[in-house]
Design an enzyme around this catalytic site. Structure first.
Site, mmCIF file in Angstrom:
data_model
loop_
_atom_site.group_PDB
_atom_site.id
_atom_site.type_symbol
_atom_site.label_atom_id
_atom_site.label_comp_id
_atom_site.label_asym_id
_atom_site.label_seq_id
_atom_site.Cartn_x
_atom_site.Cartn_y
_atom_site.Cartn_z
ATOM 1 N N SER A 30 1.034 -1.373 -0.115
ATOM 2 C CA SER A 30 0.060 0.008 0.190
ATOM 3 C C SER A 30 0.707 1.377 0.158
ATOM 4 O O SER A 30 1.777 1.625 0.935
ATOM 5 C CB SER A 30 -0.831 0.186 1.463
ATOM 6 O OG SER A 30 -1.841 -0.673 1.180
ATOM 7 N N HIS A 61 -3.778 1.069 -4.884
ATOM 8 C CA HIS A 61 -3.208 -0.304 -5.476
ATOM 9 C C HIS A 61 -3.345 -0.214 -7.102
ATOM 10 O O HIS A 61 -4.530 -0.181 -7.487
ATOM 11 C CB HIS A 61 -3.753 -1.512 -4.649
ATOM 12 C CG HIS A 61 -3.056 -1.817 -3.615
ATOM 13 N ND1 HIS A 61 -2.251 -2.948 -3.380
ATOM 14 C CD2 HIS A 61 -3.416 -1.324 -2.332
ATOM 15 C CE1 HIS A 61 -1.920 -2.894 -2.100
ATOM 16 N NE2 HIS A 61 -2.599 -2.206 -1.376
ATOM 17 N N HIS A 83 -5.960 -8.802 -2.080
ATOM 18 C CA HIS A 83 -5.957 -9.108 -0.514
ATOM 19 C C HIS A 83 -7.306 -10.099 -0.308
ATOM 20 O O HIS A 83 -8.104 -9.927 -0.939
ATOM 21 C CB HIS A 83 -6.368 -7.665 0.188
ATOM 22 C CG HIS A 83 -5.272 -6.672 0.187
ATOM 23 N ND1 HIS A 83 -4.974 -5.839 -0.917
ATOM 24 C CD2 HIS A 83 -4.249 -6.587 0.850
ATOM 25 C CE1 HIS A 83 -4.208 -5.156 -0.614
ATOM 26 N NE2 HIS A 83 -3.477 -5.518 0.293
ATOM 27 N N TYR A 85 -9.488 -9.824 1.765
ATOM 28 C CA TYR A 85 -10.664 -9.003 2.380
ATOM 29 C C TYR A 85 -11.428 -8.567 1.089
ATOM 30 O O TYR A 85 -12.752 -8.021 1.365
ATOM 31 C CB TYR A 85 -10.388 -8.004 3.459
ATOM 32 C CG TYR A 85 -9.318 -6.881 2.821
ATOM 33 C CD1 TYR A 85 -9.797 -6.036 1.837
ATOM 34 C CD2 TYR A 85 -8.125 -6.548 3.231
ATOM 35 C CE1 TYR A 85 -8.921 -5.074 1.272
ATOM 36 C CE2 TYR A 85 -7.267 -5.714 2.748
ATOM 37 C CZ TYR A 85 -7.970 -4.798 1.718
ATOM 38 O OH TYR A 85 -7.100 -3.937 1.285
ATOM 39 N N GLU A 86 -11.066 -8.703 0.035
ATOM 40 C CA GLU A 86 -11.572 -8.159 -1.332
ATOM 41 C C GLU A 86 -12.542 -9.474 -1.633
ATOM 42 O O GLU A 86 -13.409 -9.013 -2.702
ATOM 43 C CB GLU A 86 -10.596 -7.956 -2.529
ATOM 44 C CG GLU A 86 -9.917 -6.591 -2.077
ATOM 45 C CD GLU A 86 -8.680 -6.349 -2.944
ATOM 46 O OE1 GLU A 86 -8.964 -5.843 -4.147
ATOM 47 O OE2 GLU A 86 -7.587 -6.727 -2.756
ATOM 48 N N ALA A 113 2.575 -2.107 3.800
ATOM 49 C CA ALA A 113 2.334 -1.108 5.172
ATOM 50 C C ALA A 113 1.740 -2.053 6.124
ATOM 51 O O ALA A 113 0.776 -2.479 5.841
ATOM 52 C CB ALA A 113 1.599 -0.169 4.383
ATOM 53 N N MET A 211 -2.768 -7.085 6.611
ATOM 54 C CA MET A 211 -3.581 -7.673 5.880
ATOM 55 C C MET A 211 -2.989 -8.561 4.623
ATOM 56 O O MET A 211 -3.915 -8.504 3.864
ATOM 57 C CB MET A 211 -4.876 -6.757 5.682
ATOM 58 C CG MET A 211 -5.489 -6.033 6.822
ATOM 59 S SD MET A 211 -6.414 -4.916 6.267
ATOM 60 C CE MET A 211 -6.616 -3.768 7.689
ATOM 61 N N SER A 212 -1.951 -8.741 4.531
ATOM 62 C CA SER A 212 -1.186 -9.388 3.470
ATOM 63 C C SER A 212 -0.197 -10.423 3.904
ATOM 64 O O SER A 212 0.008 -10.528 4.995
ATOM 65 C CB SER A 212 -1.083 -8.414 2.374
ATOM 66 O OG SER A 212 0.236 -7.468 3.042
ATOM 67 N N ASN A 235 1.596 3.381 10.769
ATOM 68 C CA ASN A 235 1.200 3.896 11.649
ATOM 69 C C ASN A 235 1.342 2.938 13.221
ATOM 70 O O ASN A 235 1.914 1.740 13.035
ATOM 71 C CB ASN A 235 -0.385 3.913 11.548
ATOM 72 C CG ASN A 235 -0.904 2.527 11.136
ATOM 73 O OD1 ASN A 235 -0.958 2.033 9.989
ATOM 74 N ND2 ASN A 235 -1.528 1.821 12.168
ATOM 75 N N HIS A 247 -6.868 4.831 6.403
ATOM 76 C CA HIS A 247 -6.094 4.328 5.120
ATOM 77 C C HIS A 247 -5.280 5.574 4.444
ATOM 78 O O HIS A 247 -4.175 5.361 4.047
ATOM 79 C CB HIS A 247 -7.101 3.847 3.875
ATOM 80 C CG HIS A 247 -6.372 2.984 2.848
ATOM 81 N ND1 HIS A 247 -5.431 2.004 2.876
ATOM 82 C CD2 HIS A 247 -6.200 3.398 1.481
ATOM 83 C CE1 HIS A 247 -4.944 1.721 1.920
ATOM 84 N NE2 HIS A 247 -5.330 2.574 1.038
HETATM 85 N N1 HPA Z 1 -3.342 -2.696 11.035
HETATM 86 C C1 HPA Z 1 -3.707 -3.661 10.027
HETATM 87 N N2 HPA Z 1 -3.189 -3.588 8.691
HETATM 88 C C2 HPA Z 1 -2.677 -2.306 8.514
HETATM 89 C C3 HPA Z 1 -2.467 -1.432 9.597
HETATM 90 C C4 HPA Z 1 -2.889 -1.520 10.942
HETATM 91 O O1 HPA Z 1 -2.638 -0.665 11.929
HETATM 92 N N3 HPA Z 1 -1.656 -0.155 8.986
HETATM 93 C C5 HPA Z 1 -1.658 -0.576 7.710
HETATM 94 N N4 HPA Z 1 -1.963 -1.968 7.455
#
Ligand code: HPA
Length: 277
Positions: A30, A61, A83, A85-86, A113, A211-212, A235, A247
């Site tokens: 990301s 993306h 992903h 989740y898609e 990320a 998430m990947s 973050n 995001h």
């Molecule tokens: N959690 C899960 N996935 C993420 C995060 C997060 O804080 N930041 C970027 N991808």
């Protein structure tokens, strides 16, 4: 069509478009797609032009393979990943990874990320992935085993190749880039975690949450590719800072550190290329 048939069909389709043989595969996370500019591109294949290929729907993306050279090393990069989740099956999520392996890539460099769960991490840090926890997402190897790729019950004691990890460590040090290290934990998303879930993940040994990546590492390791990965800590995970997560924040941080990230990834590819020679 079963997983293997679909994979072979997509492979045939890409091979019709380019005969480029990559040595290293790279997946851009990301907000990290800007690395594409660093590639001396020889061919571009849009995912939408590969029949049956899963297509990413996430903002930030793009969806294409870039074939070309980085520091003289032939690579294939995914600008935009798919992903879980898609809504795709895990076998579809890892189809691009397997395809890059079948195109000849001997090593896979994963990037993403991720949220930092380790209190010593700061947004904008990079983390070398030493190991992962994938127990919260379905395995990409569920279903009939593709024997031509690998064994039914693959060992996972060294998913992240120690020699490649050392090369990335050394590269970061030589370029004065601070590099954290730790364990990446994959969740399904798409919602960010609750503070209680973040505490749970930390108690389980996670340093970064995303998430990947872990699913792709499993699929690549299963088929014998050498795997390594770098997280951009975009973050601090939920509950660790006072502001709500978005995001946009993930992308802003990735943008802020993109120059350093580009350098670390490009120089790491050069080092990995040497190891594979
Ligand atoms: N959690 C899960 N996935 C993420 C995060 C997060 O804080 N930041 C970027 N991808």
């Amino acid at each position: 069509m079963n997983t293997e048939e679909k994979l072979m069909k997509c492979l045939g389709c890409v091979k019709e478009k380019t005969g480029f043989e990559p040595k290293v595969a790279l997946i851009l996370g990301s907000g990290l797609g800007g690395f594409g500019k660093k590639i001396d591109a020889r061919a571009i294949v849009e995912y939408k032009d590969i029949e049956g290929f899963p297509i990413s729907t996430v903002l930030g993306h793009e969806g294409r393979f870039i074939f070309g050279y980085v520091e003289g090393v032939p690579i294939v990069a995914m600008q935009g990943r798919v992903h879980y989740y898609e809504g795709y099956a895990m076998s579809d999520v890892v189809l691009p990874t397997r395809l890059m392996g079948l195109l000849g890539a001997k090593a896979l460099l994963l990037t993403n990320a991720a949220g930092g769960a380790n209190f010593s991490f700061r947004p904008g840090d990079f983390m070398l992935i030493r190991d992962h926890i994938a127990s919260f997402v379905p395995s990409p190897l569920v279903g009939r085993n593709i024997d031509s790729l690998g064994t039914r019950f693959p060992d996972m004691s060294h998913i992240y190749d120690e020699e490649l990890c050392s090369a990335i460590r050394k590269t970061a040090a030589e370029n004065a880039i601070h590099l954290q290290e730790g364990v990446y934990l994959q969740l399904t998303g798409p919602q960010f975690e609750t503070p209680a879930e973040v505490r749970m993940c930390r108690a389980l040994g996670a340093d970064a949450l995303g998430m990947s990546t872990a699913c792709e590492a499993i699929a690549a390791h299963h088929m014998g590719m050498r795997v390594c990965g770098i997280s951009c800590i975009s973050n601090l995970a939920c509950g660790m800072s006072s502001t709500p997560l978005t995001h946009a924040e993930v992308q802003e941080t990735a943008d802020r550190v993109s120059t350093q990230f580009t350098k670390l990834v490009a120089k790491s590819i050069a080092a990995i290329g040497q190891i594979l020679d």
